[in-house]
Motif scaffolding. Sequence first.
Motif, PDB file in Angstrom:
ATOM      1  N   PRO A 112      19.785   0.561   5.189  1.00 59.69           N
ATOM      2  CA  PRO A 112      20.456   1.665   4.492  1.00 59.69           C
ATOM      3  C   PRO A 112      19.436   2.355   3.594  1.00 59.69           C
ATOM      4  N   VAL A 113      19.503   3.676   3.541  1.00 53.39           N
ATOM      5  CA  VAL A 113      18.601   4.442   2.674  1.00 53.39           C
ATOM      6  C   VAL A 113      19.412   4.937   1.486  1.00 53.39           C
ATOM      7  N   HIS A 114      18.910   4.691   0.297  1.00 52.56           N
ATOM      8  CA  HIS A 114      19.585   5.183  -0.912  1.00 52.56           C
ATOM      9  C   HIS A 114      19.041   6.577  -1.200  1.00 52.56           C
ATOM     10  N   ALA A 121       0.785  -1.232   0.000  1.00 45.15           N
ATOM     11  CA  ALA A 121       0.000   0.000   0.000  1.00 45.15           C
ATOM     12  C   ALA A 121       0.820   1.286   0.000  1.00 45.15           C
ATOM     13  N   SER A 122       2.101   1.218   0.384  1.00 47.52           N
ATOM     14  CA  SER A 122       2.932   2.426   0.439  1.00 47.52           C
ATOM     15  C   SER A 122       4.386   2.022   0.611  1.00 47.52           C
ATOM     16  N   GLY A 123       5.272   2.985   0.479  1.00 44.56           N
ATOM     17  CA  GLY A 123       6.682   2.744   0.770  1.00 44.56           C
ATOM     18  C   GLY A 123       6.878   2.423   2.250  1.00 44.56           C
ATOM     19  N   THR A 124       6.088   3.067   3.075  1.00 45.25           N
ATOM     20  CA  THR A 124       6.180   2.812   4.510  1.00 45.25           C
ATOM     21  C   THR A 124       5.840   1.348   4.816  1.00 45.25           C
ATOM     22  N   ASP A 125       4.765   0.852   4.212  1.00 48.57           N
ATOM     23  CA  ASP A 125       4.425  -0.567   4.386  1.00 48.57           C
ATOM     24  C   ASP A 125       5.523  -1.471   3.810  1.00 48.57           C
ATOM     25  N   ALA A 140       5.480  11.876  -6.120  1.00 48.22           N
ATOM     26  CA  ALA A 140       6.690  12.629  -6.454  1.00 48.22           C
ATOM     27  C   ALA A 140       7.946  11.760  -6.593  1.00 48.22           C
ATOM     28  N   LYS A 141       7.814  10.475  -6.388  1.00 47.61           N
ATOM     29  CA  LYS A 141       8.993   9.603  -6.533  1.00 47.61           C
ATOM     30  C   LYS A 141       9.279   9.366  -8.019  1.00 47.61           C
ATOM     31  N   ASN A 142      10.431   8.786  -8.306  1.00 46.71           N
ATOM     32  CA  ASN A 142      10.830   8.605  -9.711  1.00 46.71           C
ATOM     33  C   ASN A 142       9.829   7.777 -10.508  1.00 46.71           C
ATOM     34  N   GLU A 181      16.921  -2.619   2.033  1.00 47.85           N
ATOM     35  CA  GLU A 181      17.300  -1.410   1.302  1.00 47.85           C
ATOM     36  C   GLU A 181      16.094  -0.488   1.186  1.00 47.85           C
ATOM     37  N   ASP A 182      16.193   0.704   1.748  1.00 45.18           N
ATOM     38  CA  ASP A 182      15.151   1.706   1.529  1.00 45.18           C
ATOM     39  C   ASP A 182      15.486   2.427   0.222  1.00 45.18           C
ATOM     40  N   ALA A 183      14.856   1.932  -0.850  1.00 45.82           N
ATOM     41  CA  ALA A 183      15.114   2.483  -2.188  1.00 45.82           C
ATOM     42  C   ALA A 183      13.934   3.338  -2.646  1.00 45.82           C
ATOM     43  N   CYS A 184      13.197   3.887  -1.666  1.00 44.40           N
ATOM     44  CA  CYS A 184      12.004   4.674  -2.005  1.00 44.40           C
ATOM     45  C   CYS A 184      12.330   5.855  -2.919  1.00 44.40           C
ATOM     46  N   GLN A 185      13.561   6.359  -2.856  1.00 46.52           N
ATOM     47  CA  GLN A 185      13.954   7.467  -3.741  1.00 46.52           C
ATOM     48  C   GLN A 185      14.841   6.993  -4.888  1.00 46.52           C
ATOM     49  N   SER A 186      15.018   5.696  -5.039  1.00 45.47           N
ATOM     50  CA  SER A 186      16.120   5.267  -5.908  1.00 45.47           C
ATOM     51  C   SER A 186      15.817   4.104  -6.822  1.00 45.47           C
ATOM     52  N   PHE A 242      19.381  10.785   8.574  1.00 35.92           N
ATOM     53  CA  PHE A 242      19.181  11.805   7.535  1.00 35.92           C
ATOM     54  C   PHE A 242      18.340  11.202   6.421  1.00 35.92           C
ATOM     55  N   THR A 243      17.033  11.112   6.696  1.00 36.89           N
ATOM     56  CA  THR A 243      16.095  10.452   5.790  1.00 36.89           C
ATOM     57  C   THR A 243      14.689  10.883   6.158  1.00 36.89           C
ATOM     58  N   PHE A 244      13.736  10.393   5.398  1.00 37.59           N
ATOM     59  CA  PHE A 244      12.329  10.602   5.713  1.00 37.59           C
ATOM     60  C   PHE A 244      11.976   9.751   6.934  1.00 37.59           C
ATOM     61  N   ILE A 245      11.053  10.241   7.727  1.00 34.66           N
ATOM     62  CA  ILE A 245      10.696   9.612   9.000  1.00 34.66           C
ATOM     63  C   ILE A 245      10.396   8.112   8.890  1.00 34.66           C
ATOM     64  N   ALA A 246       9.789   7.710   7.760  1.00 32.59           N
ATOM     65  CA  ALA A 246       9.332   6.320   7.632  1.00 32.59           C
ATOM     66  C   ALA A 246      10.459   5.304   7.837  1.00 32.59           C
ATOM     67  N   SER A 247      11.677   5.644   7.411  1.00 28.99           N
ATOM     68  CA  SER A 247      12.794   4.685   7.490  1.00 28.99           C
ATOM     69  C   SER A 247      13.011   4.183   8.921  1.00 28.99           C
ATOM     70  N   ALA A 248      12.759   5.055   9.900  1.00 25.77           N
ATOM     71  CA  ALA A 248      12.978   4.672  11.293  1.00 25.77           C
ATOM     72  C   ALA A 248      11.673   4.433  12.058  1.00 25.77           C
ATOM     73  N   LEU A 298      10.311  -0.041  -2.249  1.00 21.08           N
ATOM     74  CA  LEU A 298      10.056   1.070  -3.174  1.00 21.08           C
ATOM     75  C   LEU A 298       8.789   1.801  -2.753  1.00 21.08           C
ATOM     76  N   SER A 299       8.755   3.101  -3.049  1.00 21.42           N
ATOM     77  CA  SER A 299       7.548   3.896  -2.852  1.00 21.42           C
ATOM     78  C   SER A 299       7.076   4.403  -4.207  1.00 21.42           C
ATOM     79  N   PHE A 300       5.757   4.403  -4.401  1.00 29.00           N
ATOM     80  CA  PHE A 300       5.179   5.000  -5.604  1.00 29.00           C
ATOM     81  C   PHE A 300       4.424   6.277  -5.272  1.00 29.00           C
TER      82      PHE A 300
HETATM   83  C1  LIG Z   1       8.971   8.403   0.384  1.00 20.83           C
HETATM   84  C2  LIG Z   1       9.859   7.668   1.296  1.00 20.83           C
HETATM   85  C3  LIG Z   1       9.395   6.670   2.152  1.00 20.83           C
HETATM   86  C4  LIG Z   1       7.938   6.372   2.385  1.00 20.83           C
HETATM   87  O1  LIG Z   1       7.192   6.125   1.261  1.00 20.83           O
HETATM   88  P1  LIG Z   1       5.598   6.344   1.322  1.00 20.83           P
HETATM   89  O2  LIG Z   1       5.161   5.724   0.018  1.00 20.83           O
HETATM   90  O3  LIG Z   1       5.348   7.807   1.356  1.00 20.83           O
HETATM   91  O4  LIG Z   1       5.062   5.618   2.479  1.00 20.83           O
HETATM   92  C5  LIG Z   1      10.313   5.974   2.907  1.00 20.83           C
HETATM   93  N1  LIG Z   1      11.623   6.244   2.839  1.00 20.83           N
HETATM   94  C6  LIG Z   1      12.104   7.210   2.040  1.00 20.83           C
HETATM   95  C7  LIG Z   1      13.576   7.456   2.002  1.00 20.83           C
HETATM   96  C8  LIG Z   1      11.242   7.964   1.251  1.00 20.83           C
HETATM   97  O5  LIG Z   1      11.729   8.952   0.482  1.00 20.83           O
END
Ligand SMILES: *Cc1c(COP(=O)(O)O)cnc(C)c1O
Length: 368
Positions: A132-134, A60-64, A187-189, A158-163, A86-92, A182-184
Motif C-alpha cells: 500500500p502506498v500512503h 541508498a534511496s526510497g526505491t532501495d 523534496a520529501k517531508n 508500507e510505501d511511506a515515501c511521502q508520509s 496511482f503512485t510513483f513508478i518505484a512502488s511497482a 521511507l525516502s529522503f
Molecule cells: C519518492 C517515492 C519513491 C522513491 O523514492 P526515491 O528515494 O526517489 O527512490 C517511492 N514511492 C513513492 C510513493 C515516492 O513518492
Amino acid sequence: MGFKIEFTDLHKQYKLMEAEIDVAIKKVLNSTKFINGPELGELETKLAQFCQTKFAMGVASGTDALLMPLMAINLQPGDEVITTPFTFIASAEVIALLKAKPVFVDIDPQTYNIDANKIEDKITKKTRAIIPVHLYGQMADMDKIMDLAKKYNLIVIEDACQSIGAEYKGRKACSMGDFGALSFFPAKNLGCYGDGGMVLTNNENYAKKIRMIRQHGSEIRYEHTLLGLNGRLDTLQCAILLVKMKYLNQWLEHRTRLGLRYSEQLKDYVQTPFINPNNKHVFNYYAIKTERRDELNKYLNDHGIPTAIYYPKPLHLQECFKTLGYKKGDLPISEKTSDQILSLPIYPEMPEEEQDMVVETVIDFFKK
Ligand SMILES: *Cc1c(COP(=O)(O)O)cnc(C)c1O
C-alpha cells in the motif's frame, strides 16, 4: 508580484539552519568516516523511535527501501504483489525488477489510496505481498489491509515515501506492516541533500537481512551469505538528516496547517483532499481535483504559480508494464484521477501571503 512563489523552497529551509548543517557536514569531512560512520546508527535509532518501530536501516534511496524487503522475503519470479497504479513508478518497478508480477488494484476516489475493498478479488495462490502506498501524506486503509494480510498470510510493505509522520488511528506510518519504506529524496517531508531512504521493521530477522542486503549480503567482511547490493545510506546524508530531524515535527505541523488552510478557502471551487477521520495527513503534497485541470494548470503557470501533477499517467498504462496486458479503461478511477489531479505549492516555511496569492489565482480562474 513582488516575490516569486516556489513549489517547495529548499533554499529557504537551508538558510534557516545553515550553521548547524555546515557544522554537521564538516564533522563528517574531518572524521573521513564517509561510509557506516557513527551518524548512521544515531539516525536509525532516532527514526525507529519516531516511526514507532523496533528497527530502522538506512539505505541508498526510497526505491532501495522497497526493493530490499522484497529481496528479504525471497520474492520469486512469477510471484504476485498487489499495489496501486496511482503512485510513483518505484512502488511497482521493484516488483517487476525481481521478475515478479505487479497486480494493480484501483484507488479510492476520495483518498486516492488503494481501495482496500477491491484487494481480496485480486488475491491468488501466487500472491506474496501487498504494497500500500500512503499517497501525498495520508495513510491507506491499514486495518482492512492488515486483516487481509493475516487471512491470506501475505507480507505488507508500507510505501511511506511521502508520509513520514502520518498517522492512522494514532499509529505512525511504517509501524503497521511487516516493513515500512521511507525516502529522503530532497523534496520529501524529510529530505537529505542527495538520495537516501530507510527500511523500518519490528522483525529482528528481517532487520538483520536488510542490513546484509544493503552491504552485498555480508555481515562479516568478505563473507557473503546472500546476494545483495551496494545500497547504503552515506554518513554525510545521515549527519544532514540528524539536523533536520530536530525540526521534523514542527515542519509537519506547518504542512498540516497550510493544507487545512488551503482546503478551507478552496473547497467551493475544487475537490480538496479528503481526510479519512482515522488519519493525520502530513501533506507532502497538496493535491486538488478538477475537471478543468489542464486549463487551471496553464492559468496558474501563466500567473507565476508553479504546480505539479502527481501523477499524469497511471502505472498500468506505462510502456514498461506493457507485457502485463492492461489496457485503458481497466482501472478507471486511477485513470480519471490522473487527468484531474493537480498539486499546488506547499512547504513548511511557506508564508500565508504566498498561499493567499495561490488561492486568489485559483478563485480568479473559476470566476472568469
Ligand atoms: C519518492 C517515492 C519513491 C522513491 O523514492 P526515491 O528515494 O526517489 O527512490 C517511492 N514511492 C513513492 C510513493 C515516492 O513518492
